[in-house]
Design a protein around this motif. Structure first.
Motif, short mmCIF file in Angstrom:
data_model
loop_
_atom_site.label_atom_id
_atom_site.label_comp_id
_atom_site.label_asym_id
_atom_site.label_seq_id
_atom_site.Cartn_x
_atom_site.Cartn_y
_atom_site.Cartn_z
N LYS A 1 0.84 -1.19 0.00
CA LYS A 1 0.00 0.00 0.00
C LYS A 1 0.88 1.25 0.00
CE LYS A 1 -3.78 -2.25 2.51
NZ LYS A 1 -4.65 -2.21 3.71
N GLN A 2 0.71 2.07 -1.03
CA GLN A 2 1.39 3.35 -1.11
C GLN A 2 0.34 4.46 -1.11
OE1 GLN A 2 5.47 2.87 -3.47
NE2 GLN A 2 3.71 2.79 -4.82
N LEU A 3 0.69 5.59 -0.52
CA LEU A 3 -0.29 6.67 -0.38
C LEU A 3 0.36 8.02 -0.63
CD1 LEU A 3 -3.10 7.71 0.43
CD2 LEU A 3 -2.33 7.67 2.82
N ILE B 1 -10.53 6.29 5.74
CA ILE B 1 -9.80 6.03 4.49
C ILE B 1 -8.59 5.16 4.77
CG2 ILE B 1 -8.51 7.06 2.59
CD1 ILE B 1 -10.24 9.59 2.95
N LEU B 2 -7.80 5.53 5.76
CA LEU B 2 -6.57 4.80 6.06
C LEU B 2 -6.85 3.35 6.45
CD1 LEU B 2 -4.66 7.53 8.11
CD2 LEU B 2 -4.30 6.90 5.71
N GLN B 3 -7.89 3.15 7.25
CA GLN B 3 -8.20 1.80 7.72
C GLN B 3 -8.77 0.90 6.62
OE1 GLN B 3 -10.79 2.67 11.02
NE2 GLN B 3 -9.12 3.56 12.24
N ASN B 4 -9.26 1.53 5.55
CA ASN B 4 -9.83 0.77 4.43
C ASN B 4 -9.04 0.94 3.13
OD1 ASN B 4 -12.62 -0.32 5.49
ND2 ASN B 4 -12.48 1.78 6.22
N LEU B 5 -7.81 1.41 3.25
CA LEU B 5 -7.01 1.70 2.06
C LEU B 5 -6.75 0.41 1.27
CD1 LEU B 5 -5.70 4.43 1.09
CD2 LEU B 5 -3.53 3.44 1.81
N PRO B 6 -7.04 0.43 -0.03
CA PRO B 6 -6.83 -0.78 -0.84
C PRO B 6 -5.35 -1.00 -1.16
CG PRO B 6 -7.62 1.00 -2.22
CD PRO B 6 -7.63 1.52 -0.82
N GLU B 7 -5.05 -2.17 -1.66
CA GLU B 7 -3.70 -2.46 -2.14
C GLU B 7 -3.41 -1.57 -3.36
OE1 GLU B 7 -1.31 -4.56 -0.95
OE2 GLU B 7 -2.60 -4.94 0.79
N GLY B 8 -2.13 -1.31 -3.58
CA GLY B 8 -1.74 -0.45 -4.69
C GLY B 8 -1.48 0.96 -4.21
N THR B 9 -1.54 1.90 -5.14
CA THR B 9 -1.25 3.31 -4.83
C THR B 9 -2.53 4.13 -4.82
OG1 THR B 9 0.91 3.12 -5.90
CG2 THR B 9 0.09 5.33 -5.49
N SER B 10 -2.70 4.91 -3.77
CA SER B 10 -3.88 5.76 -3.62
C SER B 10 -3.44 7.21 -3.45
CB SER B 10 -4.69 5.34 -2.38
OG SER B 10 -5.11 4.00 -2.46
N GLU C 1 0.97 1.02 11.45
CA GLU C 1 0.46 -0.32 11.73
C GLU C 1 0.01 -1.03 10.46
OE1 GLU C 1 -1.21 0.36 16.29
OE2 GLU C 1 -2.61 0.43 14.60
N HIS C 2 -0.51 -0.29 9.49
CA HIS C 2 -0.98 -0.89 8.24
C HIS C 2 0.13 -0.94 7.18
CE1 HIS C 2 -5.50 -1.04 8.89
NE2 HIS C 2 -5.05 -0.46 9.99
#
Length: 281
Positions: free
Chosen positions: A2-4, A220-229, A270-271
């Motif tokens: 996960k990248q953000l 948003i952070l707790q449900n962030l999908p895999e990949g880049t957001s 943590e994520h």
């Protein structure tokens, strides 16, 4: 993985917005910003960007918002009677689709905006736009072509999931606007992909634009999908003074605090979310 990217819009629009963006980067999780070439606090924003090299800086192309253009002449179809861009995107869209705006004048102004940023010594990480006009059909292709000409390989694609609310209770009009933008983004993505441009896979912050707080960002952070957001935000350092200037109903300081929040920083750790800017794509 996960990248953000956490991107603060409207860099250069007002000194208090500039201050909030820099604070959100230095003390918080903001990684990226979008510089408005024609905004009144542009020069200050450029200086702050040069003093803060870890902050990614893109170009916030501007065709609406009540600010002056970069071009001094030859773009009358883009301006209102006061010589500035129309405040509201709905007015621009109506004029665009009734052929009241000349495409050649749009290209002239957008070129001037890109060149102003480059001349200031900023190497842009990406392109996006004020009120997302860069994904509007008819303008998207032009912007993508300009990206190629000026060597800009990253672009925002503001298509938020149509079923996503993240806990924000939006009215019908805001939902319709978000879904319309997501449809335009879907069309623009196809053009961008063919041109070889790179963009995050996921986007957040449209439905709750101007209204993000610590709890909504946590969702948003707790449900962030895999990949880049990408999370779009509009931080500032003083709600009261900014609200006197801009009648958008934004909560600038709440948005800043959302990315200074200790619990949200802990969630990122943590994520195992990697914070990057567009340059890291």
């Amino acid at each position: 993985m996960k990248q953000l990217i956490i991107n603060a819009d409207d860099f250069g629009l007002h000194p208090l917005i500039n201050k909030g963006i820099i604070e959100g980067h230095r003390r918080g999780m903001i990684t990226s910003t979008s510089l408005m070439p024609s905004a009144p606090a542009f020069a200050e924003a450029v200086q702050l960007a040069k003093e803060t090299p870890s902050l990614g800086v893109g170009i916030h192309l501007t065709l609406v918002g009540g600010v002056k253009p970069v071009c001094r002449s030859g773009i009358n179809s883009l301006l209102n009677s006061e010589g500035v861009f129309t405040e509201d995107y709905t007015v621009f869209i109506k004029k665009w689709y009734t052929d009241s705006i000349k495409k050649a004048e749009v290209e002239k102004e957008l070129r001037a905006q890109i060149e102003k940023v480059l001349a200031a010594g900023i190497v842009p990480t990406h392109i996006d736009s004020h009120q997302h006009m860069h994904v509007l059909p008819g303008i998207a292709g032009l912007v993508i072509r300009l990206c190629g000409e000026y060597g800009i390989s990253k672009i925002r694609m503001p298509g938020e999931g149509m079923l996503w609310s993240g806990g924000f209770k939006a009215g019908l009009g805001r939902k319709i606007g978000r879904d319309g933008l997501s449809f335009c983004t879907m069309l623009a993505k196809a053009k961008a992909k063919r041109a070889g441009l790179i963009y995050p896979q996921h986007f957040f912050g449209m439905l709750a634009g101007g209204n993000l707080n610590a709890a909504l960002v946590a969702n948003i952070l707790q449900n962030l999908p895999e990949g880049t957001s990408e999370i779009m935000t509009h931080p500032g350092s003083n709600n009261i003074l900014l609200a006197q200037k801009f009648k958008w109903g934004y909560h600038w300081h709440d948005e800043l605090n959302a990315f200074l929040d200790a619990a949200n920083k802990k969630t990122v750790q943590e994520h195992e979310i990697k914070l990057i800017n567009f340059g890291g794509l």
